[in-house]
Design a protein around this motif. Structure first.
Motif, PDB file in Angstrom:
ATOM      1  N   LEU A  56       0.846  -1.185   0.000  1.00  9.92           N
ATOM      2  CA  LEU A  56       0.000   0.000   0.000  1.00  9.92           C
ATOM      3  C   LEU A  56       0.889   1.245   0.000  1.00  9.92           C
ATOM      4  O   LEU A  56       1.642   1.467   0.953  1.00  9.92           O
ATOM      5  CB  LEU A  56      -0.906  -0.010   1.243  1.00  9.92           C
ATOM      6  CG  LEU A  56      -1.854   1.153   1.451  1.00  9.92           C
ATOM      7  CD1 LEU A  56      -2.890   1.215   0.332  1.00  9.92           C
ATOM      8  CD2 LEU A  56      -2.540   1.027   2.804  1.00  9.92           C
ATOM      9  N   ALA A  57       0.793   2.046  -1.055  1.00 14.66           N
ATOM     10  CA  ALA A  57       1.585   3.272  -1.124  1.00 14.66           C
ATOM     11  C   ALA A  57       1.019   4.340  -0.202  1.00 14.66           C
ATOM     12  O   ALA A  57       1.761   5.111   0.400  1.00 14.66           O
ATOM     13  CB  ALA A  57       1.642   3.786  -2.561  1.00 14.66           C
ATOM     14  N   GLY A  58      -0.313   4.400  -0.093  1.00 13.51           N
ATOM     15  CA  GLY A  58      -0.970   5.426   0.712  1.00 13.51           C
ATOM     16  C   GLY A  58      -1.222   4.983   2.143  1.00 13.51           C
ATOM     17  O   GLY A  58      -0.390   4.323   2.752  1.00 13.51           O
ATOM     18  N   LYS A  59      -2.423   5.343   2.672  1.00 13.77           N
ATOM     19  CA  LYS A  59      -2.712   5.076   4.078  1.00 13.77           C
ATOM     20  C   LYS A  59      -4.094   4.476   4.321  1.00 13.77           C
ATOM     21  O   LYS A  59      -4.577   4.485   5.441  1.00 13.77           O
ATOM     22  CB  LYS A  59      -2.645   6.390   4.868  1.00 13.77           C
ATOM     23  CG  LYS A  59      -1.307   7.069   4.865  1.00 13.77           C
ATOM     24  CD  LYS A  59      -1.394   8.354   5.656  1.00 13.77           C
ATOM     25  CE  LYS A  59      -0.078   9.102   5.616  1.00 13.77           C
ATOM     26  NZ  LYS A  59      -0.143  10.342   6.391  1.00 13.77           N
ATOM     27  N   THR A  60      -4.757   3.953   3.300  1.00 11.59           N
ATOM     28  CA  THR A  60      -6.146   3.534   3.481  1.00 11.59           C
ATOM     29  C   THR A  60      -6.275   2.052   3.793  1.00 11.59           C
ATOM     30  O   THR A  60      -6.417   1.670   4.942  1.00 11.59           O
ATOM     31  CB  THR A  60      -6.981   3.891   2.240  1.00 11.59           C
ATOM     32  OG1 THR A  60      -6.344   3.331   1.084  1.00 11.59           O
ATOM     33  CG2 THR A  60      -7.109   5.388   2.070  1.00 11.59           C
ATOM     34  N   GLY A  61      -6.258   1.204   2.770  1.00  6.50           N
ATOM     35  CA  GLY A  61      -6.436  -0.218   2.995  1.00  6.50           C
ATOM     36  C   GLY A  61      -6.009  -1.050   1.810  1.00  6.50           C
ATOM     37  O   GLY A  61      -5.767  -0.544   0.720  1.00  6.50           O
ATOM     38  N   TRP A  62      -5.923  -2.350   2.048  1.00  9.35           N
ATOM     39  CA  TRP A  62      -5.466  -3.311   1.049  1.00  9.35           C
ATOM     40  C   TRP A  62      -6.642  -4.141   0.559  1.00  9.35           C
ATOM     41  O   TRP A  62      -7.333  -4.763   1.375  1.00  9.35           O
ATOM     42  CB  TRP A  62      -4.444  -4.265   1.659  1.00  9.35           C
ATOM     43  CG  TRP A  62      -3.216  -3.641   2.185  1.00  9.35           C
ATOM     44  CD1 TRP A  62      -2.021  -3.522   1.536  1.00  9.35           C
ATOM     45  CD2 TRP A  62      -3.001  -3.105   3.495  1.00  9.35           C
ATOM     46  NE1 TRP A  62      -1.104  -2.932   2.362  1.00  9.35           N
ATOM     47  CE2 TRP A  62      -1.676  -2.658   3.564  1.00  9.35           C
ATOM     48  CE3 TRP A  62      -3.835  -2.937   4.620  1.00  9.35           C
ATOM     49  CZ2 TRP A  62      -1.134  -2.070   4.706  1.00  9.35           C
ATOM     50  CZ3 TRP A  62      -3.302  -2.344   5.752  1.00  9.35           C
ATOM     51  CH2 TRP A  62      -1.976  -1.924   5.794  1.00  9.35           C
ATOM     52  N   PRO A  63      -6.854  -4.244  -0.752  1.00  6.67           N
ATOM     53  CA  PRO A  63      -7.861  -5.180  -1.265  1.00  6.67           C
ATOM     54  C   PRO A  63      -7.401  -6.611  -0.993  1.00  6.67           C
ATOM     55  O   PRO A  63      -6.226  -6.937  -1.160  1.00  6.67           O
ATOM     56  CB  PRO A  63      -7.893  -4.907  -2.770  1.00  6.67           C
ATOM     57  CG  PRO A  63      -7.171  -3.622  -2.965  1.00  6.67           C
ATOM     58  CD  PRO A  63      -6.246  -3.451  -1.799  1.00  6.67           C
ATOM     59  N   VAL A  64      -8.326  -7.449  -0.552  1.00  4.78           N
ATOM     60  CA  VAL A  64      -8.019  -8.858  -0.295  1.00  4.78           C
ATOM     61  C   VAL A  64      -9.037  -9.757  -0.992  1.00  4.78           C
ATOM     62  O   VAL A  64      -9.403 -10.814  -0.479  1.00  4.78           O
ATOM     63  CB  VAL A  64      -7.932  -9.167   1.227  1.00  4.78           C
ATOM     64  CG1 VAL A  64      -6.701  -8.544   1.848  1.00  4.78           C
ATOM     65  CG2 VAL A  64      -9.194  -8.736   1.954  1.00  4.78           C
ATOM     66  N   ASP A  65      -9.481  -9.322  -2.158  1.00  2.41           N
ATOM     67  CA  ASP A  65     -10.468 -10.092  -2.913  1.00  2.41           C
ATOM     68  C   ASP A  65      -9.951 -11.483  -3.297  1.00  2.41           C
ATOM     69  O   ASP A  65     -10.736 -12.407  -3.461  1.00  2.41           O
ATOM     70  CB  ASP A  65     -10.892  -9.336  -4.177  1.00  2.41           C
ATOM     71  CG  ASP A  65     -11.576  -8.021  -3.834  1.00  2.41           C
ATOM     72  OD1 ASP A  65     -12.452  -8.014  -2.954  1.00  2.41           O
ATOM     73  OD2 ASP A  65     -11.230  -7.007  -4.452  1.00  2.41           O
ATOM     74  N   ASN A  66      -8.638 -11.631  -3.434  1.00  7.19           N
ATOM     75  CA  ASN A  66      -8.086 -12.923  -3.850  1.00  7.19           C
ATOM     76  C   ASN A  66      -7.937 -13.904  -2.687  1.00  7.19           C
ATOM     77  O   ASN A  66      -7.573 -15.051  -2.892  1.00  7.19           O
ATOM     78  CB  ASN A  66      -6.734 -12.739  -4.549  1.00  7.19           C
ATOM     79  CG  ASN A  66      -5.637 -12.287  -3.596  1.00  7.19           C
ATOM     80  OD1 ASN A  66      -5.898 -11.562  -2.627  1.00  7.19           O
ATOM     81  ND2 ASN A  66      -4.419 -12.685  -3.867  1.00  7.19           N
ATOM     82  N   VAL A  67      -8.227 -13.472  -1.471  1.00  2.00           N
ATOM     83  CA  VAL A  67      -8.137 -14.362  -0.314  1.00  2.00           C
ATOM     84  C   VAL A  67      -9.437 -15.162  -0.243  1.00  2.00           C
ATOM     85  O   VAL A  67     -10.500 -14.627   0.026  1.00  2.00           O
ATOM     86  CB  VAL A  67      -7.914 -13.564   0.990  1.00  2.00           C
ATOM     87  CG1 VAL A  67      -7.912 -14.499   2.189  1.00  2.00           C
ATOM     88  CG2 VAL A  67      -6.626 -12.771   0.906  1.00  2.00           C
ATOM     89  N   LYS A  68      -9.342 -16.442  -0.521  1.00  2.00           N
ATOM     90  CA  LYS A  68     -10.534 -17.292  -0.604  1.00  2.00           C
ATOM     91  C   LYS A  68     -10.781 -18.097   0.667  1.00  2.00           C
ATOM     92  O   LYS A  68     -11.885 -18.179   1.143  1.00  2.00           O
ATOM     93  CB  LYS A  68     -10.424 -18.248  -1.800  1.00  2.00           C
ATOM     94  CG  LYS A  68     -10.204 -17.547  -3.128  1.00  2.00           C
ATOM     95  CD  LYS A  68     -11.349 -16.616  -3.473  1.00  2.00           C
ATOM     96  CE  LYS A  68     -11.097 -15.939  -4.807  1.00  2.00           C
ATOM     97  NZ  LYS A  68     -11.806 -14.716  -4.996  1.00  2.00           N
ATOM     98  N   GLU A  69      -9.750 -18.721   1.195  1.00  2.00           N
ATOM     99  CA  GLU A  69      -9.925 -19.556   2.383  1.00  2.00           C
ATOM    100  C   GLU A  69      -8.671 -19.504   3.235  1.00  2.00           C
ATOM    101  O   GLU A  69      -7.567 -19.294   2.741  1.00  2.00           O
ATOM    102  CB  GLU A  69     -10.238 -21.004   1.996  1.00  2.00           C
ATOM    103  CG  GLU A  69      -9.109 -21.687   1.245  1.00  2.00           C
ATOM    104  CD  GLU A  69      -9.455 -23.096   0.830  1.00  2.00           C
ATOM    105  OE1 GLU A  69      -9.086 -24.025   1.571  1.00  2.00           O
ATOM    106  OE2 GLU A  69     -10.085 -23.252  -0.225  1.00  2.00           O
ATOM    107  N   ALA A  70      -8.863 -19.684   4.518  1.00  2.00           N
ATOM    108  CA  ALA A  70      -7.740 -19.708   5.444  1.00  2.00           C
ATOM    109  C   ALA A  70      -6.999 -21.040   5.325  1.00  2.00           C
ATOM    110  O   ALA A  70      -7.621 -22.089   5.210  1.00  2.00           O
ATOM    111  CB  ALA A  70      -8.239 -19.505   6.868  1.00  2.00           C
ATOM    112  N   LYS A  71      -5.684 -20.960   5.341  1.00  2.00           N
ATOM    113  CA  LYS A  71      -4.852 -22.157   5.291  1.00  2.00           C
ATOM    114  C   LYS A  71      -3.833 -22.066   6.419  1.00  2.00           C
ATOM    115  O   LYS A  71      -3.238 -21.006   6.645  1.00  2.00           O
ATOM    116  CB  LYS A  71      -4.137 -22.253   3.942  1.00  2.00           C
ATOM    117  CG  LYS A  71      -5.106 -22.421   2.785  1.00  2.00           C
ATOM    118  CD  LYS A  71      -4.369 -22.448   1.462  1.00  2.00           C
ATOM    119  CE  LYS A  71      -5.374 -22.505   0.331  1.00  2.00           C
ATOM    120  NZ  LYS A  71      -4.790 -22.216  -0.950  1.00  2.00           N
TER     121      LYS A  71
END
Length: 139
Positions: A56-71
């Motif tokens: 993240l270059a700025g200060k807001t948040g990270w997209p995590v759309d590619n996170v499907k399941e916990a491993k």
């Protein structure tokens, strides 16, 4: 740099890769289309973990759309340059979170995007701040 564009993800992946090597871990950048795994780390013979790096270059948040399941053996490392990515003397903020502990940090934005907000990590993620030892497998 003339056009002031930055490859934040690549910079973040190499930052994390460098940190892991400085800690004595055998880590390597993965190449290919499976982008939920950016790094592979060998802890011991027959024991490895994977890492998904979010920059993240700025200060807001990270997209995590590619996170499907916990491993169990998968981690997400969130790197924030706080609006100072061009300042090579600035040390970015880093959170290392096991994928099995990520769910409470995910915000479901209007429109369906999944995001991890920096403000939530600052407030509730202190145990994961610079928690490199989790990747190393240390208690």
């Amino acid at each position: 740099m003339s056009d002031k564009s930055y490859n934040t993800n690549l910079a973040s992946e190499f930052y994390v890769l460098s940190a892991l090597h400085r800690l004595g871990l055998d880590a390597m950048l993965t190449l290919g289309n499976k982008k939920s795994v950016d790094l592979a780390v060998v802890r011991n013979v027959g024991e490895s973990v994977t890492v998904d790096v979010k920059g993240l270059a700025g200060k807001t948040g990270w997209p995590v759309d590619n996170v499907k399941e916990a491993k169990k053996q998968h981690f997400l490392v969130f790197v924030c340059y706080c609006g100072r990515i061009e300042d090579v003397e600035f040390l970015p903020e880093v959170w290392v979170i096991p994928s099995t502990k990520l769910a409470p940090f995910i915000y479901h934005a209007p429109g369906g995007r999944k995001v991890v907000q920096r403000s939530k990590l600052l407030q509730e993620g202190t145990e994961f701040r610079n928690a490199w030892s989790l990747i190393a497998g240390e208690p």
